[in-house]
Design an enzyme around this catalytic site. Structure first.
Site, short mmCIF file in Angstrom:
data_model
loop_
_atom_site.label_atom_id
_atom_site.label_comp_id
_atom_site.label_asym_id
_atom_site.label_seq_id
_atom_site.Cartn_x
_atom_site.Cartn_y
_atom_site.Cartn_z
N VAL A 1 -3.09 9.88 -6.87
CA VAL A 1 -2.17 10.55 -5.95
C VAL A 1 -0.77 10.48 -6.59
O VAL A 1 -0.36 9.43 -7.09
CB VAL A 1 -2.19 9.88 -4.57
CG1 VAL A 1 -1.21 10.56 -3.62
CG2 VAL A 1 -3.60 9.94 -3.99
N SER B 1 2.32 4.09 -7.45
CA SER B 1 1.98 2.74 -7.92
C SER B 1 2.90 1.75 -7.23
O SER B 1 4.07 2.06 -6.98
CB SER B 1 2.20 2.65 -9.43
OG SER B 1 2.25 1.30 -9.84
N LYS C 1 -5.96 6.12 -11.34
CA LYS C 1 -4.75 5.74 -12.08
C LYS C 1 -5.08 4.56 -12.99
O LYS C 1 -4.64 4.50 -14.13
CB LYS C 1 -3.60 5.40 -11.14
CG LYS C 1 -2.28 5.43 -11.90
CD LYS C 1 -1.23 4.61 -11.23
CE LYS C 1 -1.62 3.20 -11.29
NZ LYS C 1 -0.68 2.18 -11.49
N ASP C 2 -5.86 3.63 -12.47
CA ASP C 2 -6.32 2.49 -13.29
C ASP C 2 -7.67 2.87 -13.88
O ASP C 2 -8.71 2.34 -13.49
CB ASP C 2 -6.42 1.24 -12.42
CG ASP C 2 -5.05 0.83 -11.89
OD1 ASP C 2 -4.16 0.55 -12.69
OD2 ASP C 2 -4.86 0.84 -10.65
N ASP D 1 0.33 5.91 -0.50
CA ASP D 1 -0.61 6.97 -0.10
C ASP D 1 -1.88 6.99 -0.95
O ASP D 1 -2.93 7.46 -0.48
CB ASP D 1 0.08 8.35 -0.19
CG ASP D 1 0.99 8.57 1.00
OD1 ASP D 1 0.98 7.73 1.92
OD2 ASP D 1 1.71 9.59 1.01
N GLY D 2 -1.78 6.50 -2.19
CA GLY D 2 -2.98 6.45 -3.03
C GLY D 2 -4.05 5.57 -2.39
O GLY D 2 -5.23 5.95 -2.31
N HIS D 3 -3.63 4.41 -1.89
CA HIS D 3 -4.59 3.52 -1.22
C HIS D 3 -5.13 4.17 0.06
O HIS D 3 -6.32 4.08 0.37
CB HIS D 3 -3.91 2.20 -0.82
CG HIS D 3 -3.41 1.39 -1.97
ND1 HIS D 3 -2.07 1.24 -2.25
CD2 HIS D 3 -4.07 0.68 -2.91
CE1 HIS D 3 -1.92 0.47 -3.30
NE2 HIS D 3 -3.11 0.11 -3.73
N LEU E 1 0.82 -1.22 0.00
CA LEU E 1 0.00 0.00 0.00
C LEU E 1 0.85 1.27 0.00
O LEU E 1 1.88 1.33 0.66
CB LEU E 1 -0.92 -0.01 1.22
CG LEU E 1 -1.83 -1.25 1.30
CD1 LEU E 1 -2.69 -1.19 2.54
CD2 LEU E 1 -2.68 -1.40 0.05
#
Ligand code: PAF
Length: 277
Positions: A175, A184, A148-149, A31-33, A29
């Protein structure tokens, strides 16, 4: 945070959890998660956030990085607990796939065989199958994914809509690191020199987005220039293209909301990114 490894245990927890927001992940994980978890907590009337960690073999093609996909379970648990996740579902393969999966969700090829799907055949079938299975197990009210995805989000949103799942599928902005690189799990594969080069993907997407915002109607021109610039710096691009946001098809009319998407290999690492225009 309670950790559940069995379907029965997470179902029992879910039954007591009120309105649930769900953040499915493959772990490692960043920061995006964690931003997804915070957004999940803030979402209207959510009582509990449930996350999952499962590296889903079905969505990796032959020769892809299933075996070397980074697994960092302890650190992931600390981050999720600190962010306020109530329950984590972390099954092993035998729990999710006690026998080879014979029933699959096959997304519309118009959306799943283009772009990522053209370079990763069967990828979205694997994603849609595991996400539907996770949805059936967790039965969330809301599920959150990262932009992102982008194509994954479109496929899953349409799956939920066309199969009448009672689940709101939301996407959050990508992020980025300070230099623009989209966060990623695969960034960890980059060598130091590649990491320094990696922000060029976002820079080139930004150049294309800016050209389109400034009125360029022949999208092939800025895309070709961006592809050439990436190649000049050692990238091996798979695609860089402007599409309609709603269904990722080639835009036909002016005024449609657009997104510019790219995938390119830097060394042995394949990176994807996109910008909504
Ligand atoms: O985006 C991911 O991490 C995965 O594709 C997902 C949605 C968790 C399904 O395995």
């Amino acid at each position: 945070m309670q950790i559940h490894t069995s379907i029965a245990a997470v179902r029992a927890a879910r039954a007591q959890a009120g309105r649930v927001a769900f953040v499915p992940t493959m772990g490692n994980l960043h920061d995006g998660h964690i931003c997804l978890v915070y957004a999940a907590r803030k979402h209207a009337n959510v009582d509990t956030v449930i996350a999952s960690i499962f590296v889903n073999r079905l969505q990796f093609g032959q020769g892809e990085d299933f075996d070397k996909y980074p697994r960092t379970f302890e650190a992931d648990c600390e981050k999720l607990a600190a962010a306020g996740v109530g329950h984590l579902f972390a099954p092993d393969e035998a729990e999710m796939y006690p026998q080879p999966q014979r029933y699959h969700v096959t997304p519309d090829p118009e959306q799943a065989s283009i772009l990522e799907g053209a370079f990763r055949p069967g990828h979205f079938r694997g994603v849609a199958t595991v996400v539907l299975k996770l949805f059936n197990i967790v039965q969330p009210d809301v599920a959150l994914f990262g932009k992102k995805d982008y194509q994954q989000f479109i496929v899953l949103k349409n799956m939920a809509s066309e199969l009448a799942l009672p689940i709101e599928v939301l996407a959050l902005d990508t992020v980025r690191a300070a230099d623009g690189l989209a966060l990623s799990s695969r960034n960890g594969y980059l060598l130091a020199t590649e990491r320094a080069e990696a922000p060029r993907l976002y820079q080139q997407l930004s150049v294309v987005a800016e050209a389109v915002r400034n009125g360029e109607r022949d999208f092939t021109r800025p895309c070709a220039a961006a592809l050439a610039e990436l190649e000049r710096h050692g990238w091996k691009p798979d695609y860089l293209t402007v599409r309609r946001r709603a269904d990722l098809q080639v835009p036909r009319e002016t005024g449609e909301p657009l997104v510019v998407l790219a995938a390119a290999r830097l060394g042995t690492t394949r990176l994807i990114d996109n910008i909504e225009i």
